[in-house]
Write a protein that holds these residues in place. Structure first.
Motif, PDB file in Angstrom:
ATOM      1  N   GLY A   1      34.042  68.240  13.363  1.00 41.56           N
ATOM      2  CA  GLY A   1      33.213  67.894  14.515  1.00 41.56           C
ATOM      3  C   GLY A   1      33.025  69.079  15.443  1.00 41.56           C
ATOM      4  N   PHE A   2      34.097  69.837  15.656  1.00 45.53           N
ATOM      5  CA  PHE A   2      33.987  71.045  16.479  1.00 45.53           C
ATOM      6  C   PHE A   2      33.103  72.083  15.800  1.00 45.53           C
ATOM      7  N   VAL A   3      33.312  72.280  14.493  1.00 41.64           N
ATOM      8  CA  VAL A   3      32.512  73.255  13.747  1.00 41.64           C
ATOM      9  C   VAL A   3      31.050  72.829  13.726  1.00 41.64           C
ATOM     10  N   GLY A   4      30.801  71.560  13.401  1.00 39.67           N
ATOM     11  CA  GLY A   4      29.426  71.055  13.361  1.00 39.67           C
ATOM     12  C   GLY A   4      28.751  71.088  14.712  1.00 39.67           C
ATOM     13  N   GLY A   5      29.490  70.745  15.764  1.00 40.15           N
ATOM     14  CA  GLY A   5      28.935  70.801  17.112  1.00 40.15           C
ATOM     15  C   GLY A   5      28.578  72.214  17.519  1.00 40.15           C
ATOM     16  N   TRP A   6      29.433  73.154  17.160  1.00 38.87           N
ATOM     17  CA  TRP A   6      29.154  74.550  17.472  1.00 38.87           C
ATOM     18  C   TRP A   6      27.920  75.034  16.703  1.00 38.87           C
ATOM     19  N   LEU A   7      27.860  74.705  15.391  1.00 38.63           N
ATOM     20  CA  LEU A   7      26.709  75.117  14.592  1.00 38.63           C
ATOM     21  C   LEU A   7      25.417  74.475  15.086  1.00 38.63           C
ATOM     22  N   ALA A   8      25.457  73.202  15.412  1.00 37.67           N
ATOM     23  CA  ALA A   8      24.263  72.509  15.911  1.00 37.67           C
ATOM     24  C   ALA A   8      23.796  73.123  17.225  1.00 37.67           C
ATOM     25  N   GLY A   9      24.726  73.424  18.115  1.00 36.00           N
ATOM     26  CA  GLY A   9      24.366  74.063  19.373  1.00 36.00           C
ATOM     27  C   GLY A   9      23.832  75.460  19.169  1.00 36.00           C
ATOM     28  N   HIS A  10      24.412  76.186  18.218  1.00 33.25           N
ATOM     29  CA  HIS A  10      23.989  77.556  17.935  1.00 33.25           C
ATOM     30  C   HIS A  10      22.559  77.598  17.386  1.00 33.25           C
ATOM     31  N   PHE A  11      22.210  76.622  16.570  1.00 38.35           N
ATOM     32  CA  PHE A  11      20.878  76.579  15.980  1.00 38.35           C
ATOM     33  C   PHE A  11      19.905  75.723  16.770  1.00 38.35           C
ATOM     34  N   GLY A  12      20.328  75.198  17.902  1.00 43.70           N
ATOM     35  CA  GLY A  12      19.449  74.426  18.771  1.00 43.70           C
ATOM     36  C   GLY A  12      19.080  73.059  18.218  1.00 43.70           C
ATOM     37  N   ILE A  13      19.950  72.494  17.400  1.00 43.56           N
ATOM     38  CA  ILE A  13      19.705  71.178  16.827  1.00 43.56           C
ATOM     39  C   ILE A  13      20.294  70.147  17.777  1.00 43.56           C
TER      40      ILE A  13
END
Length: 79
Positions: A39-51
């Protein structure tokens, strides 16, 4: 109540990632741990890519995606 919600999302997303990666999960505790870290990894990736998005299903999918990335990285290290 939020803590139980957090654990439930972690368990579901960890189980889902385990099913997608190798066809089996890691048990309840393992799934929760993988799902929470995912969840932390996915949240970081989603925020990084603007999703962006919202809702329970979106949170589970983002956490499962992060858990899948985590499982992929673990498999690279194990080799």
């Amino acid at each position: 109540m939020n803590f139980l919600y957090f654990l439930l999302i972690g368990a579901i997303s960890g189980w889902l990632a385990g099913q997608l990666w190798k066809g089996s999960g890691f048990g309840l505790i393992g799934n929760i741990i993988v799902g929470i870290i995912g969840g932390f990894v996915g949240g970081w990736l989603a925020g990084h890519f603007g999703i962006g998005g919202g809702g329970l299903l979106w949170q589970i999918l983002i956490a499962a995606g992060g858990a899948w990335v985590l499982l992929f990285l673990i498999s690279l290290i194990k080799r």
